[in-house]
Enzyme design. Structure first.
Site, mmCIF file in Angstrom:
data_model
loop_
_atom_site.group_PDB
_atom_site.id
_atom_site.type_symbol
_atom_site.label_atom_id
_atom_site.label_comp_id
_atom_site.label_asym_id
_atom_site.label_seq_id
_atom_site.Cartn_x
_atom_site.Cartn_y
_atom_site.Cartn_z
ATOM 1 C CB VAL A 54 -0.953 0.034 1.227
ATOM 2 C CG1 VAL A 54 -1.964 -1.080 1.151
ATOM 3 C CG2 VAL A 54 -0.172 -0.022 2.530
ATOM 4 C CE1 TYR A 55 3.557 1.378 4.423
ATOM 5 C CE2 TYR A 55 5.843 0.783 4.033
ATOM 6 C CZ TYR A 55 4.760 0.890 4.885
ATOM 7 O OH TYR A 55 4.896 0.518 6.200
ATOM 8 N N GLY A 56 2.861 4.385 -1.033
ATOM 9 C CA GLY A 56 2.926 5.158 -2.266
ATOM 10 C C GLY A 56 1.642 5.106 -3.074
ATOM 11 N N GLY A 57 0.685 4.314 -2.637
ATOM 12 C CA GLY A 57 -0.558 4.181 -3.375
ATOM 13 C C GLY A 57 -0.405 3.261 -4.567
ATOM 14 C CB SER A 61 6.585 2.201 -1.937
ATOM 15 O OG SER A 61 7.749 1.892 -1.207
#
Length: 342
Positions: A54-57, A61
């Protein structure tokens, strides 16, 4: 940069882990700059990198990290996490077998690798039997897709339950826990860290700088205030009066010791014998350089005792907005006999 055992996995990790939550549009939107941060971290002795789908959308990421690791994959203990929403559908998240297999395949594709060294369940899932993810991850270990498995933000009782179930069912057991630990939030010292030590779990600490409060930048009546983005995610945490009071008491302590507060704060977490590595999440190359400069910081017993006087062991000075809260604390009907006689 020193290395430590990751529990009893046989894997060695650097005492600092590079966290990549800031890679992408919600942190550093320049992919090339993020790649440079990864390369500088590796050159600076960091051997462990943590990310999440989920990091960065929409996995941004992981995509950036995959680009950065081309030609350097073997230099890295690569960790990622799954559980959070990756689409609008109700089954595009969670800890079900259905989703975990899809999530891991997606992470492998975005990272451009054929295996993940440490795959972690990002959050507990009270509505899913713990045997579901454990049996799924056991199959993925046997298939060679992952090398070790762990969880994040799990309460002590659920850590014990998962260990018991793995033994009872003949499944692979969780080997690591990723938890929130800082000078301002020491509640995990009560049970979670001792339980991790009891089961020889490797421990990765997220937000040792307490979401920036221990960076030294945000002071009571200071010139710099947290950004709107930070306040959106942690409005209570970043404005908590007890925490701000503690920061004001810690600043002169750090100055007297000749240690920047941010270096002291991270060294505090890695001083705990149950901690394997502290996750740092620089947004810029300059921030990374500063944090790398503190990698050799060690705190003596006198300094640790004085920190204990400011924030006693096992004390949480206040809530962390983004931390996991069990359903029985979030939902009143789970702890009230409303309308039930007797």
């Amino acid at each position: 940069m020193q290395t430590r055992p990751l529990g009893r996995t046989g894997i060695q990790v650097s005492t600092y882990t590079l966290g990549t939550m800031m890679f992408g549009p919600y942190g550093n939107p320049d992919p090339d700059a993020c790649v440079r941060i990864v390369h500088r971290a590796l050159d600076g002795g960091i051997t462990t990198i943590d990310t999440a789908d989920v990091y960065g959308g929409d996995g941004e990421s992981e995509r950036i990290l995959g680009k950065a690791l081309r030609g350097r994959r073997d230099d890295v203990v690569l960790a990622t996490k799954g559980n959070g929403p990756m689409g609008p559908g109700p089954n595009q998240r969670g800890n079900s077998r259905r989703w975990i297999i899809s999530a891991i395949e997606g992470s492998l594709r975005r990272l451009g690798v054929d295996h993940i060294d440490l795959y972690q369940l990002h959050h507990p899932e009270p509505g899913t039997d713990i045997e579901e993810p454990l049996s799924t991850l056991t199959d993925l270990l046997r298939a060679g897709k992952v090398r070790a498995i762990g969880h994040s933000n799990l309460p002590a009782s659920e850590i014990v339950e998962a260990q018991w179930l793995a033994q009872r069912r003949g499944l692979a057991r969780f080997r690591t826990e990723q938890l929130h630990y800082s000078i301002l939030n020491r509640g995990v010292e009560h049970e979670v860290l001792p339980v991790c030590q009891r089961y020889d779990l490797g421990v990765l600490v997220w937000s040792p700088l307490s979401m920036g409060l221990l960076s030294g930048r945000y002071r009571r009546n200071g010139a710099e205030t947290p950004s709107a983005g930070r306040l959106h995610w942690a409005p209570r945490h970043l404005t908590d009066e007890r925490k701000l009071d503690a920061v004001e008491a810690l600043v002169p302590l750090a100055e007297e010791a000749g240690i920047p507060l941010r270096h002291l704060a991270i060294a505090f977490t890695t001083a705990h014998p149950g901690v394997s590595s502290a996750i740092i999440g620089p947004r810029t190359e300059e921030q990374l350089e500063d944090l790398l400069a503190g990698a050799g910081t060690r705190l003596d017993d006198d300094l640790l005792d004085r920190i204990d006087e400011i924030v006693p062991p096992g004390t949480d000075l206040g809530p962390v907005d983004v931390a996991y809260v069990p359903p029985h604390l979030r939902q009143p009907h789970l702890r009230r006999r409303t309308g039930v006689p007797g």
